[in-house]
Design a protein around this motif. Structure first.
Motif, short mmCIF file in Angstrom:
data_model
loop_
_atom_site.label_atom_id
_atom_site.label_comp_id
_atom_site.label_asym_id
_atom_site.label_seq_id
_atom_site.Cartn_x
_atom_site.Cartn_y
_atom_site.Cartn_z
N MET A 1 82.74 60.94 -10.99
CA MET A 1 81.60 60.07 -11.25
C MET A 1 82.01 58.89 -12.13
SD MET A 1 79.14 61.24 -9.47
CE MET A 1 77.80 60.27 -10.14
N ASN A 2 82.92 59.12 -13.08
CA ASN A 2 83.40 58.02 -13.91
C ASN A 2 84.20 57.03 -13.08
OD1 ASN A 2 83.87 56.73 -16.54
ND2 ASN A 2 85.99 57.31 -16.17
N ALA A 3 84.99 57.55 -12.13
CA ALA A 3 85.75 56.67 -11.24
C ALA A 3 84.81 55.83 -10.39
CB ALA A 3 86.69 57.50 -10.36
N GLN A 4 83.74 56.43 -9.88
CA GLN A 4 82.76 55.69 -9.10
C GLN A 4 82.10 54.61 -9.96
OE1 GLN A 4 79.70 57.45 -6.22
NE2 GLN A 4 78.44 57.16 -8.04
N SER A 5 81.73 54.97 -11.18
CA SER A 5 81.07 54.03 -12.07
C SER A 5 81.99 52.86 -12.44
CB SER A 5 80.62 54.76 -13.34
OG SER A 5 80.12 53.86 -14.30
N THR A 6 83.28 53.15 -12.63
CA THR A 6 84.22 52.13 -13.08
C THR A 6 84.65 51.20 -11.95
OG1 THR A 6 85.06 53.64 -14.78
CG2 THR A 6 86.43 51.72 -14.24
N TYR A 7 84.98 51.80 -10.79
CA TYR A 7 85.60 51.00 -9.73
C TYR A 7 84.71 50.82 -8.49
CZ TYR A 7 89.77 51.60 -12.55
OH TYR A 7 90.67 51.58 -13.59
N GLY A 8 83.53 51.43 -8.48
CA GLY A 8 82.63 51.24 -7.35
C GLY A 8 83.11 51.90 -6.07
N PHE A 53 101.61 62.71 -11.43
CA PHE A 53 100.52 62.18 -12.25
C PHE A 53 100.38 63.03 -13.52
CE2 PHE A 53 99.72 60.54 -8.09
CZ PHE A 53 99.09 59.31 -8.28
N PRO A 54 100.02 62.41 -14.64
CA PRO A 54 99.93 63.17 -15.90
C PRO A 54 98.70 64.07 -16.00
CG PRO A 54 99.38 60.87 -16.28
CD PRO A 54 99.88 60.96 -14.87
N SER A 55 97.75 63.91 -15.09
CA SER A 55 96.59 64.81 -15.05
C SER A 55 95.86 64.60 -13.73
CB SER A 55 95.63 64.55 -16.22
OG SER A 55 94.91 63.35 -16.01
N ASP A 56 95.06 65.60 -13.35
CA ASP A 56 94.20 65.44 -12.18
C ASP A 56 93.20 64.31 -12.39
OD1 ASP A 56 95.41 67.51 -10.84
OD2 ASP A 56 93.86 68.98 -11.24
N SER A 57 92.66 64.23 -13.60
CA SER A 57 91.66 63.20 -13.89
C SER A 57 92.26 61.80 -13.71
CB SER A 57 91.13 63.36 -15.31
OG SER A 57 90.43 64.58 -15.44
N TYR A 58 93.49 61.63 -14.19
CA TYR A 58 94.13 60.32 -14.03
C TYR A 58 94.38 60.04 -12.55
CZ TYR A 58 97.35 56.45 -14.10
OH TYR A 58 97.93 55.23 -13.84
N ALA A 59 94.76 61.07 -11.78
CA ALA A 59 94.99 60.88 -10.34
C ALA A 59 93.71 60.38 -9.66
CB ALA A 59 95.46 62.18 -9.71
N ILE A 60 92.56 60.89 -10.08
CA ILE A 60 91.28 60.47 -9.50
C ILE A 60 90.98 59.02 -9.86
CG2 ILE A 60 88.78 60.84 -9.55
CD1 ILE A 60 89.48 63.86 -10.09
N MET A 61 91.17 58.67 -11.14
CA MET A 61 90.93 57.29 -11.56
C MET A 61 91.86 56.33 -10.85
SD MET A 61 88.35 57.30 -13.63
CE MET A 61 88.47 55.69 -14.43
#
Length: 370
Positions: A1-8, A53-61
């Protein structure tokens, strides 16, 4: 959801693509490299070529940033249409890639009581909203240490003021028939300007590029082998003096970002006080991956507790995440780790804020990441 909010970029798409590429998070590439989207996993050698990637979260972003900037924005390098079908043209060799992700998206939407037909359909006359940010995400690390390794071309490790400069200006090896990447594009542009080679600037070093290089070599009295060497690179392409960190130096890394080394996906490290370097020339000495006992289960969250109150949870990490530790010896059943906030929050804490925390040995173990 943060990735969606940040990058559309739609969150359902990101979830569904991750499910498809990582086999529900259970593929070896996902487990060994936190690579949920198969990024860089070329068909010829997917396990070795896939990016770390250093984390799954970073991979998503990172995926959201990559897709928005290179596939969905009109005029971008891989743009066809801002749809799965449009992405399929340049993103995947599987002709069923788009329909497979679409089916997963519909399952997820249906499970929430909706369906994908409720989403904005493209192409359309609707104006696509602009993202909050176009900046590539970085992974912040707190106190990571490493030792620089010998580079065969520069002696020490070359560093650059920005990640894009490093990927564009660093010489990764001789450019010859079969090479690809931004370095090849630079050579093609140069040859077009200097000798009117008429090359397509596509970053692919084929017979036409090799023939143009031989013509250039003949004009300058060089050996006509069709190979663009380091000496030619530093004389004709990148003529500025490249600063280096001497091999064997102890350095501190404060950020990690996904990048390229020629045609291959590799992380780049930001050396505090210097700049961005190709991670292949730095050996980490105090960075570890946290791993749970069963990383293929649905229970991969790792609570991190406050250094002042070990009953207060300050962060949630996940199996595979990179952390820093000065010792792997546990005290009272706890590992002490150093980490950084990856996002700003409502309390005013800024991204990159360093933290010290504790992880229970019953929850996770630490494996050295080199």
């Amino acid at each position: 959801m943060n990735a969606q909010s940040t990058y559309g970029v739609d969150a359902n798409y990101l979830v569904s693509h991750a499910i498809l590429e990582s086999a529900w998070g259970k593929s070896q590439i996902a487990l060994a490299k936190n690579n949920l989207f198969g990024y860089g996993a070329y068909d010829s050698n997917p396990g070795d070529d896939a990016g770390m990637f250093p984390s799954d979260s970073y991979a998503i972003m990172f995926q959201a940033w990559e897709v928005r900037n290179n596939y969905l924005n009109p005029g971008s390098s891989e743009y066809v249409t801002p749809t799965l079908t449009g992405m399929n043209v340049h993103y995947a060799t599987d002709p069923n890639w788009a329909s497979s992700i679409g089916s997963l998206m519909n399952e997820l939407a249906s499970s929430a009581g909706g369906n994908v037909n409720q989403y904005q359909q493209y192409p359309s006359t609707a104006i696509v909203s602009q993202p909050k940010s176009n900046a590539e995400p970085v992974y912040y690390v707190n106190g990571a240490a490493g030792t620089t390794q010998q580079n065969p071309y520069y002696g020490g490790v070359p560093y650059f003021s920005s990640l894009s400069d490093g990927m564009s200006d660093m010489f990764f090896g001789p450019l010859q028939n079969g090479s690809s990447g931004s370095g090849v594009s630079k050579v093609q542009r140069y040859l077009n300007q200097q000798i009117g080679a008429g090359l397509t600037v596509d970053g692919q070093y084929g017979p036409a590029t090799a023939a143009a290089v031989k013509k250039f070599e003949a004009k300058h009295g060089l050996k006509q082998d069709g190979v663009w060497s380091f000496a030619m690179w530093t004389k004709y392409i990148y003529t500025a003096s490249t600063p280096t960190v001497p091999a064997g130096s102890s350095v501190e890394i404060d950020q990690i970002a996904q990048g390229m080394a020629g045609a291959y996906v590799v992380p780049w490290y930001h050396i505090a006080g210097e700049g961005w370097v190709d991670s292949q020339y730095v050996k980490l000495t105090n960075v570890y991956r946290l791993t749970v006992a069963n990383p293929t289960s649905t229970n991969t969250s790792i609570p991190v507790y406050s250094s002042s109150d070990k009953s207060q949870q300050i962060e949630t990490l996940h199996s595979g995440d990179f952390v820093v530790a000065n010792s792997t010896q546990a005290s009272n059943g706890m590992y002490e780790i150093q980490l950084s906030a990856q996002m700003s929050d409502a309390s005013g804490q800024a991204a990159g804020t360093p933290m010290t925390g504790y992880v229970s040995t019953s929850t996770a173990k630490m494996t050295a990441q080199h």
